[in-house]
Scaffold this active site. Structure first.
Site, PDB file in Angstrom:
ATOM      1  N   LYS A  21      -2.249   4.277  -9.849  1.00  0.00           N
ATOM      2  CA  LYS A  21      -3.616   3.965 -10.287  1.00  0.00           C
ATOM      3  C   LYS A  21      -4.196   5.070 -11.159  1.00  0.00           C
ATOM      4  CE  LYS A  21      -6.653   3.645  -6.969  1.00  0.00           C
ATOM      5  NZ  LYS A  21      -7.748   4.617  -7.069  1.00  0.00           N
ATOM      6  N   ARG A  96     -15.845   1.705  -2.145  1.00  0.00           N
ATOM      7  CA  ARG A  96     -14.796   1.631  -1.123  1.00  0.00           C
ATOM      8  C   ARG A  96     -15.090   0.565  -0.074  1.00  0.00           C
ATOM      9  NH1 ARG A  96     -11.033   5.659  -1.114  1.00  0.00           N
ATOM     10  NH2 ARG A  96     -11.463   7.498  -2.399  1.00  0.00           N
ATOM     11  N   ARG A 135       8.448  13.150  -3.179  1.00  0.00           N
ATOM     12  CA  ARG A 135       7.879  14.284  -3.923  1.00  0.00           C
ATOM     13  C   ARG A 135       8.166  15.612  -3.223  1.00  0.00           C
ATOM     14  NH1 ARG A 135       1.826  12.553  -5.731  1.00  0.00           N
ATOM     15  NH2 ARG A 135       1.450  12.973  -3.526  1.00  0.00           N
ATOM     16  N   ARG A 168       5.250  18.681   1.206  1.00  0.00           N
ATOM     17  CA  ARG A 168       3.947  18.799   1.852  1.00  0.00           C
ATOM     18  C   ARG A 168       3.845  17.786   2.980  1.00  0.00           C
ATOM     19  NH1 ARG A 168      -0.272  18.435  -3.054  1.00  0.00           N
ATOM     20  NH2 ARG A 168      -0.718  16.611  -1.766  1.00  0.00           N
ATOM     21  N   ARG A 179      -1.124   6.615   5.552  1.00  0.00           N
ATOM     22  CA  ARG A 179      -2.096   6.586   4.454  1.00  0.00           C
ATOM     23  C   ARG A 179      -2.195   5.179   3.862  1.00  0.00           C
ATOM     24  NH1 ARG A 179      -0.138  10.819   0.247  1.00  0.00           N
ATOM     25  NH2 ARG A 179      -1.861   9.955  -0.970  1.00  0.00           N
TER      26      ARG A 179
END
Length: 223
Positions: A21, A96, A135, A168, A179
Site C-alpha cells: 500500500k 480506520r 525481511r 526484527r 498483525r
C-alpha cells in the site's frame, strides 16, 4: 492533474500490512498530483515539530492510551486545509473505523468534496506472510534485505557495510500473522462501510507493482 474536473478528489486507500500500500500510495500520488496524506507520517511530524496537536497526541501515547478520534480528526483537518490539498488528497491510514469515516465525510463537505474512491489492495495471508517475514535488517545502518525479493549475496551479512543481518520481532512469522489478523478484525467494518456506499473496489496486490498501479489508476479515473 485533478482526476475530476474542478472538484477536489479524495481517495481512501486500504490494504493490509505487506500488500504494498505504501509503495502504491507514493506512485499514485506522483501520477495524479494528489498529496499522499499518511496518518502515521502526520502523527510523527506533529510530534517531532511539537505542534499543539502533536503534544496532545504525545500525552496519550506516553500513557499507553489510544489517541482520541477528535485529536486525530483535527490533525487530518489541518493537513487537508493546506494549499497543496486544494484539489484533493490520497488518504492512507485514515479513516480506520466507520466513526472516523463519518467524520471524514462531514469534514470533506466543508472542502467542497467527498470520498470518491476507496480502493482496497488485497492478497492472501500466505503472500503477506512471505513478504513480511522474509525481511532481514542490517544491525549497523538498517539496510533491508529480503530472502526472496532482495537477498544478500552472503546469508546473514549486509552487502553494503558487512554487518550482521537480523530479523526484527515484528517481522517474524508469528507476529506478522497476528498483525494481519488484527488488521482484518479492525478494518472489516470500514471495508463494509465503503462497500455499502459503492466506493470499495478490490485490487489484486499479489501481482507485479506495475500491474497493481495500472488497475488503481483505471479505478481512479472512473466517476
Amino acid at each position: 492533474m485533478p482526476l475530476r474536473g474542478t472538484l477536489p478528489t479524495y481517495i481512501v486507500l486500504l490494504g493490509p500490512p505487506g500488500v504494498g500500500k505504501g509503495t502504491q500510495a507514493k506512485i499514485i500520488a506522483e501520477k495524479t498530483g494528489l498529496p499522499h496524506v499518511s496518518s502515521g507520517d502526520l502523527f510523527r511530524e506533529n510530534m517531532k515539530q511539537k505542534t499543539e496537536l502533536g503534544q496532545l497526541a504525545q500525552t496519550y501515547i506516553n500513557k499507553g492510551e489510544l489517541v482520541p478520534d477528535d485529536v486525530t480528526i483535527a490533525m487530518i483537518r489541518a493537513r487537508l486545509s493546506c494549499p497543496d490539498c486544494m484539489e484533493g488528497a490520497l488518504l492512507d491510514g485514515f479513516p480506520r473505523t466507520p466513526a472516523q469515516a463519518d467524520a471524514l465525510a462531514k469534514m470533506l463537505t466543508d472542502f467542497g468534496g467527498k470520498v470518491d474512491h476507496a480502493p482496497c489492495i488485497i492478497a492472501s495471508e500466505a503472500t503477506l506472510v512471505e513478504r513480511l517475514s522474509g525481511r532481514w535488517t542490517c544491525r549497523e545502518q538498517g539496510h533491508i534485505f529480503h530472502e526472496v525479493y532482495n537477498p544478500s549475496r552472503e546469508p546473514g551479512v549486509c552487502d553494503i557495510d558487512g554487518s550482521e543481518l537480523y530479523q526484527r520481532d515484528d517481522d517474524k512469522a508469528e507476529t506478522v500473522k497476528r498483525r494481519i489478523q488484527v488488521y482484518a478484525e479492525q478494518t472489516a467494518p470500514l471495508i463494509a462501510y465503503y462497500r455499502q456506499r459503492g466506493l470499495l473496489v478490490e485490487i489484486d496486490g499479489a501481482r507485479p507493482v506495475e500491474e497493481v498501479t495500472a488497475d488503481l489508476l483505471a479505478v481512479l479515473k472512473t466517476k
